[in-house]
Design a protein around this motif. Sequence first.
Motif, PDB file in Angstrom:
ATOM      1  N   GLY A  67     -35.386 -86.518  -7.896  1.00 32.95           N
ATOM      2  CA  GLY A  67     -36.217 -86.145  -6.760  1.00 32.95           C
ATOM      3  C   GLY A  67     -35.674 -84.939  -6.012  1.00 32.95           C
ATOM      4  O   GLY A  67     -36.424 -84.032  -5.634  1.00 32.95           O
ATOM      5  N   LEU A  68     -34.365 -84.899  -5.808  1.00 32.27           N
ATOM      6  CA  LEU A  68     -33.753 -83.773  -5.098  1.00 32.27           C
ATOM      7  C   LEU A  68     -33.895 -82.474  -5.885  1.00 32.27           C
ATOM      8  O   LEU A  68     -34.198 -81.418  -5.321  1.00 32.27           O
ATOM      9  CB  LEU A  68     -32.278 -84.070  -4.835  1.00 32.27           C
ATOM     10  N   VAL A  69     -33.675 -82.550  -7.189  1.00 32.59           N
ATOM     11  CA  VAL A  69     -33.789 -81.352  -8.019  1.00 32.59           C
ATOM     12  C   VAL A  69     -35.232 -80.843  -8.029  1.00 32.59           C
ATOM     13  O   VAL A  69     -35.480 -79.633  -7.898  1.00 32.59           O
ATOM     14  CB  VAL A  69     -33.312 -81.643  -9.454  1.00 32.59           C
ATOM     15  N   ILE A  70     -36.193 -81.742  -8.158  1.00 31.59           N
ATOM     16  CA  ILE A  70     -37.600 -81.329  -8.166  1.00 31.59           C
ATOM     17  C   ILE A  70     -37.991 -80.703  -6.832  1.00 31.59           C
ATOM     18  O   ILE A  70     -38.634 -79.640  -6.785  1.00 31.59           O
ATOM     19  CB  ILE A  70     -38.502 -82.539  -8.484  1.00 31.59           C
ATOM     20  N   ALA A  71     -37.596 -81.345  -5.725  1.00 31.39           N
ATOM     21  CA  ALA A  71     -37.941 -80.819  -4.405  1.00 31.39           C
ATOM     22  C   ALA A  71     -37.331 -79.437  -4.182  1.00 31.39           C
ATOM     23  O   ALA A  71     -38.003 -78.512  -3.700  1.00 31.39           O
ATOM     24  CB  ALA A  71     -37.477 -81.788  -3.321  1.00 31.39           C
ATOM     25  N   ALA A  72     -36.054 -79.280  -4.536  1.00 26.08           N
ATOM     26  CA  ALA A  72     -35.404 -77.992  -4.349  1.00 26.08           C
ATOM     27  C   ALA A  72     -36.017 -76.925  -5.251  1.00 26.08           C
ATOM     28  O   ALA A  72     -36.174 -75.760  -4.834  1.00 26.08           O
ATOM     29  CB  ALA A  72     -33.903 -78.122  -4.641  1.00 26.08           C
ATOM     30  N   THR A  73     -36.388 -77.298  -6.462  1.00 26.61           N
ATOM     31  CA  THR A  73     -37.013 -76.341  -7.379  1.00 26.61           C
ATOM     32  C   THR A  73     -38.350 -75.860  -6.834  1.00 26.61           C
ATOM     33  O   THR A  73     -38.667 -74.655  -6.891  1.00 26.61           O
ATOM     34  CB  THR A  73     -37.215 -76.980  -8.765  1.00 26.61           C
ATOM     35  N   ILE A  74     -39.132 -76.771  -6.289  1.00 28.93           N
ATOM     36  CA  ILE A  74     -40.425 -76.391  -5.707  1.00 28.93           C
ATOM     37  C   ILE A  74     -40.234 -75.418  -4.546  1.00 28.93           C
ATOM     38  O   ILE A  74     -40.942 -74.403  -4.427  1.00 28.93           O
ATOM     39  CB  ILE A  74     -41.197 -77.642  -5.245  1.00 28.93           C
TER      40      ILE A  74
END
Length: 457
Positions: free
Chosen positions: A371-378
């Motif tokens: 979740g953290l990686v996806i949010a930061a990538t977005i």
Amino acid sequence: MPSRLRSTWHALLTAHPARLVAIAFGFVILLGTLLLSLPIAAEDRSATGLIPALFTSTSAVCVTGLAVVDTGTHWSTFGEGVILALIQVGGFGIMTLASLLALLVSGKLRLRMQLTAQAETKSLGLGDVRRVLLGVAGTTLIVELSVAALLALRFRFGYDHAVGQSAYSGFFHAVSAFNNAGFGLHFDSLTGYSSDPWVMLPIAAAVIFGGLGFPVLLEVLRHRHRRRTTGRRKWSLHTRLTLLVTVLLLAAGSVLTCALEWTNGDTLGPMHTGEKLLNGFFHSVMTRTAGFNAIDVGALQPATLLVTCVLMFIGGGSAGTAGGIKVTTFAVLGVAILAEVRGEPAAQTMGRRIAPAVLRQALTVALLGVGLVIAATIVLLTLTDEPFEAVLFETVSAFGTVGLSTGITADIPAFGQVVLILLMFIGRLGPVTLVSALALRERTRRYELPEERPVIG
């Protein structure tokens, strides 16, 4: 009223040891930022901006290695010394270091200090804390000095560097390698030594030792004596899982890197067979969250970047200098999936049954990480025009405290760099540790609700 306020703050800071660990890490990062902002820390004797100083300090304390300025040319000897100290403190563990200092001064540990050290070292019993702290200090000293000596000798006699320069460069890279930091003194990291196994292999060995985790190293050393006296060796499930999965991931990473990059003219293509195998292995080791690179990461094939992202996200061993979700988390999830596919009521491996609480913890850590990686990538994709694979690689590298980059770190806007700073901080402490540190109180459920099974899939 002031005494009541002090009591309230004391309760918030000491109610949970993990909270104190998070606060201590934050304090050291701020101290490092202040020191790196001083004019004396820069080579041109001008004050470094807040964001570059904060980014570098966070990257050093969180033993990541991502950088927005070149370490060897931007920072002075004083600045490099500050970075080296932050790496050492971050790798050793703020609370581990504080506990060890208390032990050396007073000869004993208070219960609160023991609990704090236990939160950082993952020691299983309070009686083991003193042994763990001394073992951590001894292991760190032995590995770092041994690797530093090997590198210094190679730099001196293999590259004809001055004695002082060889010793300094060897020690800097040894500390950075063992702590899985990835900071180097050369603008191209270790690409200048890509054909030299006398530099590559000692650094790789230091990364592996640091990434296994202190509990594993100490248990292996302790049981080595037992095996000599009894002829038997019995490691814990944690140690066996860590060693097995580490070997498998290192082998898989080496094979896939060599296979995918064998003919790539910008990476392994121009090298002869021995150099290709050496650099394929070295790249696989660096995905254990070390961050050094001997080949151009920006020139890797998209498939290799994806493989590297997966390995960086998994990371290294628990309670060590590596980041990621940890190899034991990955192993436990694999065991749980295998048990579910087989229709078994419990997850079992190596003659042991995995506790349900451990399965929940592994799932929580993995999903929070995703979740953290996806949010930061977005967020970063909305701030930059960089390609998706480069941005994803950057966020995974920050969360896994790896330090590998395709070369876009310095080009990311200031707000995006702040996102990476937060991601490095969370990645170093661990999602579960951070959540525990921020929680104001623990809740205990004194009853069980009726069971019901929702439809899955």
